[in-house]
Write a protein that holds these residues in place. Structure first.
Motif, short mmCIF file in Angstrom:
data_model
loop_
_atom_site.label_atom_id
_atom_site.label_comp_id
_atom_site.label_asym_id
_atom_site.label_seq_id
_atom_site.Cartn_x
_atom_site.Cartn_y
_atom_site.Cartn_z
N LEU A 112 -14.30 17.86 6.68
CA LEU A 112 -14.73 16.69 5.91
C LEU A 112 -14.84 15.44 6.78
O LEU A 112 -15.79 14.67 6.67
CB LEU A 112 -13.77 16.45 4.74
N VAL A 113 -13.86 15.25 7.65
CA VAL A 113 -13.87 14.10 8.56
C VAL A 113 -15.07 14.18 9.49
O VAL A 113 -15.76 13.18 9.74
CB VAL A 113 -12.54 14.03 9.35
N ASN A 114 -15.33 15.37 10.01
CA ASN A 114 -16.47 15.55 10.91
C ASN A 114 -17.80 15.36 10.19
O ASN A 114 -18.78 14.93 10.78
CB ASN A 114 -16.43 16.92 11.58
N ALA A 115 -17.85 15.69 8.91
CA ALA A 115 -19.09 15.54 8.16
C ALA A 115 -19.33 14.10 7.69
O ALA A 115 -20.48 13.66 7.60
CB ALA A 115 -19.07 16.46 6.95
N LEU A 116 -18.26 13.36 7.41
CA LEU A 116 -18.42 12.03 6.83
C LEU A 116 -18.27 10.88 7.83
O LEU A 116 -19.04 9.93 7.80
CB LEU A 116 -17.41 11.85 5.68
N ILE A 117 -17.29 10.95 8.69
CA ILE A 117 -16.97 9.83 9.57
C ILE A 117 -17.59 9.98 10.96
O ILE A 117 -18.05 9.00 11.55
CB ILE A 117 -15.44 9.64 9.66
N LYS A 118 -17.61 11.19 11.48
CA LYS A 118 -18.10 11.41 12.84
C LYS A 118 -19.54 10.94 13.04
O LYS A 118 -19.83 10.31 14.07
CB LYS A 118 -17.95 12.88 13.22
N PRO A 119 -20.47 11.20 12.11
CA PRO A 119 -21.85 10.71 12.33
C PRO A 119 -21.94 9.19 12.48
O PRO A 119 -22.74 8.69 13.27
CB PRO A 119 -22.60 11.19 11.10
N VAL A 120 -21.11 8.47 11.74
CA VAL A 120 -21.11 7.01 11.84
C VAL A 120 -20.62 6.58 13.22
O VAL A 120 -21.21 5.71 13.87
CB VAL A 120 -20.24 6.39 10.72
N LEU A 121 -19.52 7.21 13.69
CA LEU A 121 -19.00 6.89 15.02
C LEU A 121 -20.01 7.24 16.11
O LEU A 121 -20.17 6.47 17.07
CB LEU A 121 -17.69 7.63 15.27
N VAL A 122 -20.67 8.36 15.97
CA VAL A 122 -21.67 8.76 16.96
C VAL A 122 -22.82 7.76 16.99
O VAL A 122 -23.27 7.35 18.06
CB VAL A 122 -22.18 10.20 16.69
N PHE A 123 -23.27 7.33 15.82
CA PHE A 123 -24.37 6.37 15.75
C PHE A 123 -24.01 5.07 16.46
O PHE A 123 -24.80 4.54 17.25
CB PHE A 123 -24.76 6.09 14.30
N PHE A 124 -22.84 4.54 16.18
CA PHE A 124 -22.45 3.26 16.78
C PHE A 124 -22.05 3.38 18.24
O PHE A 124 -21.93 2.37 18.93
CB PHE A 124 -21.34 2.60 15.96
N SER A 125 -21.81 4.60 18.72
CA SER A 125 -21.43 4.76 20.12
C SER A 125 -22.56 5.35 20.97
O SER A 125 -22.30 5.81 22.08
CB SER A 125 -20.18 5.64 20.22
N LEU A 127 -23.18 10.05 29.69
CA LEU A 127 -23.89 11.34 29.62
C LEU A 127 -23.25 12.31 28.62
O LEU A 127 -23.17 13.51 28.84
CB LEU A 127 -23.97 11.98 31.01
N GLY A 128 -22.77 11.76 27.52
CA GLY A 128 -22.23 12.58 26.44
C GLY A 128 -20.73 12.84 26.50
O GLY A 128 -20.17 13.40 25.56
N LEU A 129 -20.08 12.44 27.58
CA LEU A 129 -18.65 12.71 27.69
C LEU A 129 -17.82 11.90 26.70
O LEU A 129 -16.69 12.28 26.38
CB LEU A 129 -18.16 12.43 29.11
N PHE A 130 -18.39 10.84 26.17
CA PHE A 130 -17.68 10.04 25.16
C PHE A 130 -17.46 10.86 23.89
O PHE A 130 -16.59 10.52 23.08
CB PHE A 130 -18.43 8.74 24.87
#
Length: 113
Positions: free
Chosen positions: A42-55, A63-66
């Motif tokens: 659930l965390v990966n589906a809801l919160i992770k996309p937002v963090l990925v977008f802003f980072s 090069l993706g290591l973040f």
């Protein structure tokens, strides 16, 4: 529906195996691993996309290591949300997220899913 249950069991097994391999990650039972796998999903589906977008700038710069940092943060968030699961530090979360990914990948490859 059966495929979702299999993936959930694989994730729970990966969390359980990782907790027994790494001394910095603790879990009380396989039932707790099932809950952790559900919360992590659930965390990966809801919160992770937002963090990925802003980072995105950091992801491009490194090069993706973040993504290791983002995955570790998701694992620590799951540890905060589930009482019977614990991660001692950020570095244990980084190592744990790598281990969970590898174990899940191996199990998926072996089971041909």
């Amino acid at each position: 529906m059966f495929r979702i249950l299999i993936h959930w069991l694989i994730s729970a097994t990966a969390v359980y195996v990782t907790a027994h391999m790494l001394p910095g990650i603790t879990i009380k039972s396989f039932g707790a691993a099932l809950i952790v796998a559900l919360v992590l999903g659930l965390v990966n589906a809801l919160i992770k996309p937002v963090l990925v977008f802003f980072s995105i700038p950091l992801l491009l710069l490194t090069l993706g290591l973040f993504m290791l940092v983002i995955n570790a943060l998701m694992l620590q968030l799951a540890a905060v949300l589930v009482d019977s699961f614990g991660v001692q530090s950020f570095w244990w979360a980084v190592l744990g997220s790598i281990c969970i990914s590898v174990v899940s990948w191996l199990m998926n490859a072996v089971l041909n899913i």
